[in-house]
Design a protein around this motif. Structure first.
Motif, PDB file in Angstrom:
ATOM      1  N   VAL A  19       0.840  -1.206   0.000  1.00 39.60           N
ATOM      2  CA  VAL A  19       0.000   0.000   0.000  1.00 39.60           C
ATOM      3  C   VAL A  19       0.871   1.250   0.000  1.00 39.60           C
ATOM      4  CG1 VAL A  19      -1.628   1.368   1.378  1.00 39.60           C
ATOM      5  CG2 VAL A  19      -1.993  -1.091   1.093  1.00 39.60           C
ATOM      6  N   VAL A  20       1.877   1.265   0.869  1.00 39.02           N
ATOM      7  CA  VAL A  20       2.757   2.436   0.968  1.00 39.02           C
ATOM      8  C   VAL A  20       3.470   2.699  -0.362  1.00 39.02           C
ATOM      9  CG1 VAL A  20       4.837   3.352   2.075  1.00 39.02           C
ATOM     10  CG2 VAL A  20       3.088   2.218   3.456  1.00 39.02           C
ATOM     11  N   LEU A  21       4.074   1.628  -0.941  1.00 39.15           N
ATOM     12  CA  LEU A  21       4.801   1.793  -2.200  1.00 39.15           C
ATOM     13  C   LEU A  21       3.869   2.195  -3.341  1.00 39.15           C
ATOM     14  CD1 LEU A  21       7.290  -1.228  -2.052  1.00 39.15           C
ATOM     15  CD2 LEU A  21       7.814   1.186  -1.739  1.00 39.15           C
ATOM     16  N   ALA A  22       2.674   1.609  -3.368  1.00 38.26           N
ATOM     17  CA  ALA A  22       1.705   1.942  -4.422  1.00 38.26           C
ATOM     18  C   ALA A  22       1.262   3.393  -4.303  1.00 38.26           C
ATOM     19  CB  ALA A  22       0.504   1.012  -4.343  1.00 38.26           C
ATOM     20  N   MET A  23       1.056   3.862  -3.078  1.00 36.14           N
ATOM     21  CA  MET A  23       0.631   5.252  -2.884  1.00 36.14           C
ATOM     22  C   MET A  23       1.750   6.236  -3.245  1.00 36.14           C
ATOM     23  SD  MET A  23      -2.542   5.221  -2.072  1.00 36.14           S
ATOM     24  CE  MET A  23      -2.659   3.836  -3.202  1.00 36.14           C
ATOM     25  N   ILE A  24       2.981   5.857  -2.959  1.00 33.58           N
ATOM     26  CA  ILE A  24       4.107   6.709  -3.353  1.00 33.58           C
ATOM     27  C   ILE A  24       4.173   6.814  -4.868  1.00 33.58           C
ATOM     28  CG2 ILE A  24       6.635   6.878  -3.426  1.00 33.58           C
ATOM     29  CD1 ILE A  24       6.654   5.636  -0.605  1.00 33.58           C
ATOM     30  N   ALA A  25       3.996   5.657  -5.548  1.00 34.13           N
ATOM     31  CA  ALA A  25       4.097   5.619  -7.008  1.00 34.13           C
ATOM     32  C   ALA A  25       2.948   6.336  -7.687  1.00 34.13           C
ATOM     33  CB  ALA A  25       4.141   4.165  -7.483  1.00 34.13           C
ATOM     34  N   THR A  26       1.777   6.416  -7.039  1.00 39.02           N
ATOM     35  CA  THR A  26       0.599   7.038  -7.673  1.00 39.02           C
ATOM     36  C   THR A  26       0.322   8.424  -7.079  1.00 39.02           C
ATOM     37  OG1 THR A  26      -0.789   5.766  -6.121  1.00 39.02           O
ATOM     38  CG2 THR A  26      -0.478   4.853  -8.328  1.00 39.02           C
ATOM     39  N   VAL A  27      -0.135   8.442  -5.835  1.00 40.93           N
ATOM     40  CA  VAL A  27      -0.482   9.720  -5.189  1.00 40.93           C
ATOM     41  C   VAL A  27       0.749  10.602  -5.055  1.00 40.93           C
ATOM     42  CG1 VAL A  27      -1.412  10.784  -3.103  1.00 40.93           C
ATOM     43  CG2 VAL A  27      -2.402   8.648  -3.961  1.00 40.93           C
ATOM     44  N   GLY A  28       1.875  10.006  -4.689  1.00 43.57           N
ATOM     45  CA  GLY A  28       3.117  10.773  -4.543  1.00 43.57           C
ATOM     46  C   GLY A  28       3.522  11.446  -5.842  1.00 43.57           C
ATOM     47  N   ALA A  29       3.445  10.692  -6.947  1.00 45.76           N
ATOM     48  CA  ALA A  29       3.797  11.249  -8.256  1.00 45.76           C
ATOM     49  C   ALA A  29       2.855  12.381  -8.635  1.00 45.76           C
ATOM     50  CB  ALA A  29       3.746  10.145  -9.311  1.00 45.76           C
ATOM     51  N   ALA A  30       1.541  12.159  -8.402  1.00 45.54           N
ATOM     52  CA  ALA A  30       0.547  13.184  -8.748  1.00 45.54           C
ATOM     53  C   ALA A  30       0.781  14.463  -7.947  1.00 45.54           C
ATOM     54  CB  ALA A  30      -0.860  12.642  -8.500  1.00 45.54           C
ATOM     55  N   LEU A  31       1.011  14.321  -6.640  1.00 46.26           N
ATOM     56  CA  LEU A  31       1.239  15.490  -5.781  1.00 46.26           C
ATOM     57  C   LEU A  31       2.480  16.259  -6.209  1.00 46.26           C
ATOM     58  CD1 LEU A  31       0.406  14.323  -2.143  1.00 46.26           C
ATOM     59  CD2 LEU A  31      -0.566  16.284  -3.354  1.00 46.26           C
ATOM     60  N   LEU A  32       3.543  15.502  -6.519  1.00 41.62           N
ATOM     61  CA  LEU A  32       4.817  16.124  -6.893  1.00 41.62           C
ATOM     62  C   LEU A  32       4.653  17.041  -8.101  1.00 41.62           C
ATOM     63  CD1 LEU A  32       7.842  15.915  -5.978  1.00 41.62           C
ATOM     64  CD2 LEU A  32       8.139  14.326  -7.882  1.00 41.62           C
ATOM     65  N   VAL A  33       3.957  16.548  -9.114  1.00 44.27           N
ATOM     66  CA  VAL A  33       3.796  17.333 -10.356  1.00 44.27           C
ATOM     67  C   VAL A  33       2.759  18.424 -10.182  1.00 44.27           C
ATOM     68  CG1 VAL A  33       3.293  17.196 -12.815  1.00 44.27           C
ATOM     69  CG2 VAL A  33       4.453  15.306 -11.702  1.00 44.27           C
ATOM     70  N   VAL A  34       1.643  18.130  -9.481  1.00 44.64           N
ATOM     71  CA  VAL A  34       0.587  19.137  -9.297  1.00 44.64           C
ATOM     72  C   VAL A  34       1.136  20.338  -8.532  1.00 44.64           C
ATOM     73  CG1 VAL A  34      -1.575  19.618  -8.077  1.00 44.64           C
ATOM     74  CG2 VAL A  34      -1.370  17.578  -9.475  1.00 44.64           C
ATOM     75  N   ILE A  35       1.899  20.084  -7.473  1.00 49.95           N
ATOM     76  CA  ILE A  35       2.482  21.180  -6.684  1.00 49.95           C
ATOM     77  C   ILE A  35       3.389  22.039  -7.565  1.00 49.95           C
ATOM     78  CG2 ILE A  35       4.115  21.693  -4.818  1.00 49.95           C
ATOM     79  CD1 ILE A  35       2.956  19.224  -3.353  1.00 49.95           C
ATOM     80  N   LYS A  36       4.160  21.366  -8.417  1.00 42.51           N
ATOM     81  CA  LYS A  36       5.061  22.087  -9.315  1.00 42.51           C
ATOM     82  C   LYS A  36       4.278  22.908 -10.343  1.00 42.51           C
ATOM     83  CE  LYS A  36       8.402  21.217 -12.996  1.00 42.51           C
ATOM     84  NZ  LYS A  36       9.009  20.160 -13.834  1.00 42.51           N
ATOM     85  N   GLU A  37       3.257  22.284 -10.960  1.00 44.41           N
ATOM     86  CA  GLU A  37       2.509  22.939 -12.032  1.00 44.41           C
ATOM     87  C   GLU A  37       1.652  24.077 -11.509  1.00 44.41           C
ATOM     88  OE1 GLU A  37       2.862  22.547 -15.158  1.00 44.41           O
ATOM     89  OE2 GLU A  37       4.045  20.715 -15.245  1.00 44.41           O
ATOM     90  N   THR A  38       1.051  23.904 -10.319  1.00 44.04           N
ATOM     91  CA  THR A  38       0.136  24.951  -9.804  1.00 44.04           C
ATOM     92  C   THR A  38       0.877  26.190  -9.313  1.00 44.04           C
ATOM     93  OG1 THR A  38       0.110  23.767  -7.679  1.00 44.04           O
ATOM     94  CG2 THR A  38      -1.737  23.381  -9.174  1.00 44.04           C
TER      95      THR A  38
END
Length: 872
Positions: free
Chosen positions: A441-460
């Protein structure tokens, strides 16, 4: 935002599904393989607890009485049950049978009735289920024992067939000192039907240990400690038991001696009276002389009997724990091997899946910069925008985790357990591995939610006006290949564009190479695990061990007699006498038990029986007076090399310091080899030659023929203690490979599926990011096939690089996996057969061709006008 989220999912259903599938596959294999080892252990644990398998068994050559039971039960928690047991000859082909007396009810080692019923009369027998399968016995048939079995009756009616928790592996029933030396079946008759005055074995169990993981180091350590306590109790009984045994015959001899003395006295009196009556003229008669002679003979006979009784030794005990039961340790090693592989292969598999997922989510959010800009312009907060994309990633990730965890935890272990058909296992016991699921669960969330947050924070962070414009295309640069003019000028226009694009989009190319290399490596590792394990037996028993059988004699002076018996057979080639002894070795605080030391009678002839060569440079090694040659695994365990000194101790606790003069290549078992002069020098005594290494024309002979030959030897010469064939050891190693077969097949299949999804997903990302570019060249007049090749040419080049990189990565991964899977006595050589490379390459080529075909169909349907519209 929820409506927008659902619209985005529907609009990119292919990508969403791909993310779910990648996460699902990663979690499925990671959780599934992690759960398989414990599932095998728990399933066997459930079976042995259900049928009350004893923790310890002890056998005595003098039998046991109620006093021995009481002595054993003085150990805290011990519950003991005495039984009658012996090895006998019986059946159609006069095989060795392990015969047990059946008590009703039996508290320990309860039989698992498969058909029929338990014996109720003294002429009824319950047979091993394998007797029904292999030799066609049926209920109602007669089963006959040889006269040497010394039973009350020799013919028994078969009333049922059963399995036993004492024999969990259907391929082996252990060894015996009768027949061929190998037990063919076990059997049960009524306890009173066995013609023994006392029980010959005691089953011992400890209630607190019954539910402890039987294959754990903690359990094995506890049992060893319990055995030491039990040994102390029975050691106290040795002299007492001997006295009990000799008491009855000594009393009989003493009573006979008293009668003899009385008879002697009567003759003396008769002679005295005769002398008195005859006035000294007659001192005896022929009748008195005859009686006196008979009494003298009786006296000699009584003395002989007394000496025989006085020679009776104290009882000797043979101890056996669950580890010593046929097939038990092999089963435990198998589950440990799967657990060791689970620490490497699935982890790499999951990390590859997570990496690709991370890339996919990152690219997805970057593509949606226009939508992010619109939402910002409409006044949506950064957190509201982040919610839309993180929820998209979260839903994909959590769906993959839920489905993967369920399928992995339930299907994969259940499938593997069902493949262990040669073992006595009841219903699979599958428990959820919550620790592995939590990690997933932790690794899957890093790979999905973590990736999304990383780019969204950068783009916004950017202003809406900047986000609403497409990213500026990367500036083209002169590539290295352009400087090599004799190659560059021979390339056509399309080829030049492809090579420029490869260098222009380095990150995209790197991810594709990683995806293909990872998939190739995983497939190759699956084949490598199977090949390496199977190669162990081939190298050990075809190249290292060059003898076919080992024959042990009861005494050293019987060796020549045994050699002559064996040499009479037409299969005999040559033999070599050796001294064999078991040692343990210690160095750097590490101790290795059960090391076989071989001291050949002729060290020059020994090279024909065992290959000794340096494990690093393959140079031949020779036995010398200065020290011992040790096996590779032993050297690794003790962290020693040529020139080191190690401390060795034999079963009589004689300790010596010896020098290591060489480390030899060896794959199965721990060995030390020395010369006779070395043994004399270090042990201060002559080696005892009681073992024959025998070479036979038996390489293609079946197991049945080997058993027949063994039986002939033992029947022809009573001095033979036991016979073992190298073929049986090789079969045990082959069995390891077969047991891992289903797991390896799953690895290969899932690796193939993951590789295909990864390629498909990366290709989709490539097309989505370059849709304007591809539409532009279509507008310029490129044909559909040319547009497809515009993309496919890059894919083919990257695939070739990825496959080659995968070969190297696959070898590294295989090497690491097999190192983890090695046991304390087995070394797996890194071996990947050409077929593994061929299959991995062909699969990757086929996957690429399928993806190219899907790409071609998609590109034909591209709406060029829509793709080329400007946001401005």
């Amino acid at each position: 935002m929820n409506k927008l989220l659902m619209r985005d999912i529907r609009g990119s259903l292919g990508r969403f599904t791909a993310i779910v599938l990648i996460i699902m596959l990663g979690v499925l294999l990671f959780v599934g393989v992690k759960a398989t080892g414990p599932a095998l252990n728990h399933s066997m644990q459930s079976e042995v607890v259900k049928h009350h398998l004893s923790d310890v068994q002890v056998f005595s050559d003098k039998g046991f009485t109620r006093k021995d039971i009481k002595a054993v039960e003085r150990v805290q928690g011990a519950k003991a049950e005495s039984i009658k047991f012996k090895y006998v000859i019986g059946g159609k082909t006069r095989d060795a049978i392990a015969l047990y007396g059946l008590k009703d009810p039996a508290r320990q080692n309860q039989v698992i009735l498969k058909s029929g019923r338990l014996p109720q009369k003294n002429n009824e027998i319950l047979l091993d289920k394998q007797a029904q399968i292999k030799d066609g016995y049926r209920i109602g048939d007669q089963f006959t024992f040889a006269k040497s079995a010394n039973l009350k009756v020799n013919r028994y009616k078969i009333v049922g067939f059963a399995d036993s928790p004492l024999y969990i592996d259907d391929s082996t029933r252990g060894s015996a000192n009768v027949g061929s030396g190998q037990v063919q079946y076990f059997a049960y008759i009524k306890d009173q039907a066995i013609n023994l005055p006392v029980a010959t074995a005691i089953n011992i169990s400890f209630a607190k240990l019954q539910h402890q993981d039987v294959f754990s180091g903690k359990h094995q350590g506890t049992i060893k400690a319990k055995v030491k306590l039990l040994q102390k109790q029975l050691d106290k009984r040795k002299n007492e038991r001997k006295n009990e045994i000799v008491a009855k015959p000594l009393n009989q001899i003493n009573r006979a001696q008293e009668k003899l003395n009385q008879a002697k006295q009567k003759i003396v009196q008769a002679k005295a009276q005769l002398k008195k009556q005859s006035g000294g003229k007659v001192t005896t008669t022929s009748e008195l002389d005859k009686q006196e002679q008979q009494l003298a003979e009786t006296q000699v006979n009584l003395k002989r009997q007394r000496k025989k009784v006085e020679k009776i030794k104290v009882p000797s005990y043979t101890w056996q724990t669950r580890e010593d039961l046929p097939g038990f340790t092999g089963y435990g090693d198998s589950s440990d091997r799967i657990a060791a592989i689970a620490n490497v292969f699935p982890v790499f598999f999951f990390l590859l899946a997570a990496l690709i997922t991370f890339t996919t989510i990152t690219r997805m959010v970057e593509e949606a910069r226009g939508q992010i800009g619109t939402l910002k312009a409409l006044g949506f907060s950064r957190s509201a925008i982040a919610y839309e994309y993180t929820m998209y990633a979260f839903l994909a990730g959590i769906l993959g985790v839920i489905v993967g965890s369920f399928l992995g935890n339930q299907l994969l272990p259940r499938f593997v357990v069902s493949m262990y058909t040669k073992y006595v296992i009841g219903q699979p016991v599958i428990e959820y591995d919550w620790a592995s699921i939590a990690i997933a669960v932790v690794l899957a969330m890093i790979a999905t939610v973590g990736a999304a947050l990383l780019v969204v924070i950068k783009e916004t962070k950017a202003v809406p006006a900047e986000l609403l414009r497409p990213k500026s295309p990367k500036k083209a640069k002169k590539i290295l290949l352009e400087n090599i003019s004799f190659i560059w000028k021979r390339l056509n226009f399309n080829q030049k564009i492809s090579y420029r694009n490869l260098f222009r989009f380095k990150l995209r190319g790197l991810m594709t190479i990683l995806g293909i290399a990872g998939g190739t490596a995983l497939i190759l590792t699956g084949f490598g695990i199977a090949n390496s394990i199977s190669a162990t037996g081939d190298l050990q028993f075809n190249q290292i061990i060059k003898y076919d059988a080992v024959v042990q004699t009861k005494k050293a002076n019987q060796l020549e007699s045994v050699r002559q018996t064996i040499a009479r057979g037409k299969n005999y080639q040559q033999s070599l006498a050796t001294h064999t002894e078991t040692f343990k070795a210690t160095k750097h605080g590490k101790t290795v038990d059960d090391i076989n030391m071989d001291i050949p009678q002729n060290k020059h002839q020994f090279e024909k029986f065992v290959t000794l060569r340096d494990y690093q440079n393959q140079h031949p090694l020779h036995l010398q007076k200065q020290g011992v040659i040790i096996s590779e695994k032993l050297a690794t365990a003790l962290k020693v090399r040529k020139g080191s000194t190690i401390s060795i101790e034999n079963e009589k606790q004689t300790k010596k310091e010896v020098k290591v003069i060489g480390v030899t290549q060896n794959y199965v078992g721990n060995f030390m080899y020395g010369s006779t002069s070395f043994y004399r020098k270090i042990m201060k005594k002559e080696p005892t030659m009681q073992t024959l290494m025998v070479q036979l024309h038996l390489h293609q002979t079946s197991k049945k023929n080997q058993q027949k030959l063994s039986k002939q030897w033992i029947e022809a010469n009573a001095d033979i203690l036991g016979v073992s064939f190298v073929r049986d050891q090789a079969a045990a190693v082959t069995s390891m490979s077969k047991q891992l077969g289903p797991v390896v097949l799953i690895f290969i299949l899932l690796s193939g599926v993951l590789s295909f999804i990864v390629l498909y997903n990366l290709n989709n990302i490539n097309i989505s990011e370059r849709l304007r570019e591809l539409s532009t060249i279509k507008v310029l007049g490129f044909f559909d096939s040319e547009v497809t090749m515009y993309i496919a040419r890059e894919s083919i080049i990257l695939a070739l690089i990825g496959i080659l990189a995968g070969f190297g990565l696959g070898n590294i991964l295989t090497s690491y996996v097999i190192k983890q899977a090695e046991t304390s006595i087995v070394v797996f050589p890194l071996t990947i057969k050409p077929m593994g490379y061929v299959v991995a390459t062909v699969l990757m080529v086929i996957f690429n061709l399928i993806v190219v075909y899907i790409t071609h169909r998609r590109l034909k349907q591209v709406d060029m006008v829509e793709a080329l519209k400007s946001n401005e």
